[in-house]
Design an enzyme around this catalytic site. Structure first.
Site, PDB file in Angstrom:
ATOM      1  CG  ASP A 146       0.226  -8.712  -8.713  1.00 29.28           C
ATOM      2  OD1 ASP A 146       1.326  -8.631  -8.128  1.00 29.28           O
ATOM      3  OD2 ASP A 146      -0.365  -9.803  -8.858  1.00 29.28           O
TER       4      ASP A 146
HETATM    5  C1  NOJ Z   1       2.953 -11.058  -7.885  1.00 30.35           C
HETATM    6  C2  NOJ Z   1       1.812 -11.838  -7.322  1.00 30.35           C
HETATM    7  O1  NOJ Z   1       0.786 -11.957  -8.289  1.00 30.35           O
HETATM    8  C3  NOJ Z   1       1.220 -11.230  -6.067  1.00 30.35           C
HETATM    9  O2  NOJ Z   1       0.279 -12.120  -5.531  1.00 30.35           O
HETATM   10  C4  NOJ Z   1       2.296 -10.909  -5.081  1.00 30.35           C
HETATM   11  O3  NOJ Z   1       1.731 -10.373  -3.918  1.00 30.35           O
HETATM   12  C5  NOJ Z   1       3.262  -9.928  -5.717  1.00 30.35           C
HETATM   13  N1  NOJ Z   1       3.861 -10.536  -6.881  1.00 30.35           N
HETATM   14  C6  NOJ Z   1       4.338  -9.485  -4.752  1.00 30.35           C
HETATM   15  O4  NOJ Z   1       5.191 -10.516  -4.489  1.00 30.35           O
END
Ligand code: NOJ
Length: 764
Positions: free
Chosen positions: A294
């Site tokens: 993430d």
């Molecule tokens: C953080 C989020 O937790 C995740 O779900 C998301 O896909 C990513 N950012 C990218 O935007």
């Protein structure tokens, strides 16, 4: 002319048929492609290999904390050098084409970039937030909305969505509960697989398919106290029995990628967990795709207190099986030197690169890197009328009727005068929910617009805001931003209510009050909403409450005193029409809660599949048993609950045998009858209780469900099957198996069904 469902139905059925995508997906691994990957790997420098694992965000639309001033020129140079493998948050054919050209024409080996984006519940046409969609208990609806979202996203150059989010969550304080399918692993697994099928379609190469990314691996929804990014500490049994089933279902449905979660589990950050990534995902489940971290999660192992510096963080992550680094730049800065000095074996690097290239090949990017960059498709497909029709249909199927005293609903569309009250009723943005892709601001059909379009020409519709929920900015970042003082709109609201034959009052929360980083310690109706309800109801008791939210909220007096209550979540582009369809009876509600509604926040986490404890009942006293002294243990509205405008009865379940062996199949049947005067659909639910286990078992677990549509007076037999595999769990021996003994079987229309019948599972 007002559209009715009989008019929309043929269109919807035709669309559903056109979009049906149940064929088995093509496997990611095929020998010819693996040979092409071998050839490519043989030509790649160390830096180019590392580049494939480096993912950067666009500069204009970040979805996480960015460096203050990202150096655009340096990023462009890196793309040209083949040192970036993927980008996120770039969309629009022109932007994608420009960057893709830099990679394909500019870099030595012409390896295309992979463009990812959070297409969570729609791209331009916005569907209900995933929690709402799960309330439909119709995975085919989720498959259909994911298919449409993929079609729209792919038409703008996107290859890859960071969805489905399949985190089981039992705590409504967590803002991200809106992104998943709720509290139950069985329902969650069904929706996870459906969404993967929808996004990826039968063939990933197709110009209307995008690769799915199942997230967040794992247990992100179990953050302590529902606070986002917080610590998770849970047992291996809960991990395997509750958290992992939806991930496994998604992987089995062919999901091309997986995203690790921000959280630690029992001291181990997921991104650095070899147990999760190497042993379970890539080992036991044989997952052939790649794992992406993430946003910044590799870097975050420093504040977690797990890595000493960024180089160490990179080392831990890659060795644990995390293939791609999203916005930590840890691999970009340190992976080459880690491989050169032998800390990370080059085979580990090659394996990670192979997985990324495999997905790029599967998406057809090596054959035509611009295959999803067709401006004609881009113009034609966004918000196509058939997409909007599907959004209305699916939104309608997601509305849960929680209360309907004296059959106040459905309303007569020819009613003389309706008062529509509440800031959310006229809001054209809130229904889009959080994570609304490229949904345009203020583009939803508001509740007020939906009602106006639905009523007859002589009906007067009065609107009054009553009170703003927040002061100034629509999103409250602190408690002081809720409106607790400005009652200046009350007078008009009360007058409108008094004049009206019926009131529709919208309460709830804004789109941006839920979602990532929006956890709340108080999940009540904020600001003056309870007070407004009290004033309006005193003026006119015929007050229907429409609850808009991304999570279960604590409703207090609203639930006790409103004669009719609809949970309408954040329903997307067509919200107002879909709610009006239900209010005026064009659609008979059939949705069921995918998550328990607490009476008070102090009950969280709250879920139906709890353990019995050693003191489940009051016994002879008032004190020494597992309860609160100030509120019941039970939820306000249980998992699986939802009413209809008709009445169904369900017979006691019949079992095909009193005992089965480990290789037998038990048939469970019950008869459903529509006793009312309207056609309607009921979700019949099968629950099982394993009475005694080597580890204690939940009081009930969902093991099957069927949504049955019946005409007035019609009866149908509903049949489920159970085998030992359905009864398996993580035993005290660490095995995944069913243990012989007694099982209770419940068939009902919510998790509160209490009459059961039993069978024995015999030993081998
Ligand atoms: C953080 C989020 O937790 C995740 O779900 C998301 O896909 C990513 N950012 C990218 O935007």
């Amino acid at each position: 002319m007002r559209p009715t469902f009989s008019r929309l139905l043929p269109l919807c059925l035709a669309l559903a048929a056109a979009l049906a995508v149940s064929a088995a997906p093509a496997p990611l691994v095929d020998p010819a492609t693996e040979k092409r990957i071998d050839a490519l790997l043989a030509q790649m420098t160390l830096e180019e290999k590392v580049g494939q694992l480096h993912q950067l965000s666009s500069f204009f639309d970040p979805t996480g904390p960015m460096p203050e001033a990202p150096d655009e020129a340096a990023r462009v140079a890196k793309i040209r050098n083949g040192q970036v493998g993927s980008m996120l948050n770039v969309h629009g054919v022109a932007a994608v084409r420009r960057l893709q050209q830099l990679a394909v024409d500019g870099s030595r080996l012409h390896i295309p970039l992979l463009f990812g984006y959070d297409v969570v519940h729609g791209f331009r046409t916005i569907f209900p937030v995933p929690l709402a969609e799960a309330a439909s208990w119709n995975p085919a609806a989720a498959e259909r909305s994911a298919r449409i979202a993929a079609t729209e996203a792919a038409a703008t150059g996107i290859d890859w969505t960071f969805a489905p989010m399949v985190d089981i969550c039992r705590d409504a304080r967590w803002g991200r509960i809106m992104e998943g399918a709720g509290e139950d692993p069985f329902l969650g697994a069904a929706f996870a697989a459906a969404r993967v099928r929808g996004f990826q379609g039968p063939d990933l190469r197709a110009v209307d398919s995008v690769a799915a990314c199942v997230k967040h691996f794992a247990a992100y929804g179990f953050a302590e106290a529902g606070r986002d990014y917080n610590t998770v500490d849970l047992s291996a049994a809960t991990l395997h029995d509750v958290v992992l089933p939806p991930f496994r279902a998604a992987v089995e449905a062919g999901a091309a990628t997986v995203m690790t979660s921000f959280n630690e589990i029992a001291g181990l950050p997921s991104v650095s967990s070899a147990r999760l990534q190497r042993e379970i995902l890539k080992g036991e489940w044989q997952f052939p795709g790649f794992v992406v971290s993430d946003w910044g999660a590799i870097r975050e192992t420093l504040p977690h207190g797990f890595a000493t510096d960024l180089r160490h963080a990179a080392q831990l992550a890659i060795l644990s099986g995390n293939d791609m680094d999203m916005e930590s730049s840890a691999y970009d800065r340190h992976l080459a030197e880690l491989v050169t000095d032998g800390t990370v074996p080059s085979a580990v690097l090659d394996e990670a690169v192979r997985r990324v290239l495999r997905v790029k090949f599967a998406l057809g990017l090596f054959d035509d890197p611009y295959r999803r960059c067709d401006p004609v498709r881009e113009r034609r497909l966004l918000e196509a009328p058939e997409h909007l029709a599907a959004a209305r249909e699916i939104a309608g199927e997601s509305i849960v009727l929680l209360k309907n005293s004296d059959s106040l609903l459905p309303l007569d569309p020819e009613v003389r005068r309706i008062a529509v009250i509440g800031a959310l009723a006229a809001d054209k943005d809130a229904p889009l929910g959080n994570w609304r892709g490229e949904g345009r601001r203020d583009s939803a059909v508001s509740l007020l617009e939906g009602i106006r379009a639905a009523v007859g020409p002589r009906t007067v519709v009065d609107y009054a805001e009553g009170a703003a929920v927040t002061i100034g900015d629509r999103v409250a970042w602190t408690d002081s931003q809720y409106n607790t003082t400005d009652r200046s709109g009350f007078r008009a609201a009360v007058a409108a209510a008094r004049r009206a034959d019926v009131v529709v009052l919208a309460v709830g929360e804004d789109a941006w009050q839920t979602g990532e980083g929006r956890s709340q310690a108080d999940i009540g109706l904020k600001g003056l909403q309870q007070e407004l309800f009290a004033a309006v109801r005193a003026a006119n008791p015929r007050t229907v409450v429409v609850l808009m939210s991304g999570r279960p909220l604590v409703l207090g007096a609203v639930a006790e005193q409103a004669p009719a209550l609809l949970a309408t979540w954040h329903l997307g582009s067509q919200a107002g029409h879909a709610i009006a369809d239900v209010l005026f009876g064009l659609r008979n509600p059939s949705a069921k809660l995918p998550v328990s509604f607490p009476r008070t926040v102090g009950q969280c986490p709250l879920y139906y599949a709890h353990k019995n404890t050693g003191r489940p009942t009051g016994g002879d006293g008032r004190v020494f048993w597992s309860h609160y002294t100030d509120t019941p243990n039970s939820p306000l509205y249980p998992f699986g609950f939802g009413l209809s405008y008709t009445t169904f009865t369900l017979s006691a379940p019949r079992l095909s045998a009193a005992a089965i062996g480990p290789r037998d199949t038990l048939r469970v049947t019950a008869t459903l009858t529509n006793k009312g005067a309207r056609a309607g659909a009921e979700v019949v639910q099968l629950y099982v209780r394993d009475v005694v286990g080597s580890l204690t078992r939940p009081v009930k677990e969902l093991k099957g469900f069927a949504k049955i549509e019946l005409q007035p007076g019609e009866s149908r037999e509903v049949a489920f099957t159970l085998t030992a595999a359905d009864l398996a769990f993580t035993t005290a021996r660490g095995t995944w198996e069913a243990e012989p003994g007694e099982f209770q079987v419940f068939v009902g229309n919510s998790s509160e069904v209490d009459s059961s019948t039993a069978f024995q599972l015999r030993p081998e």
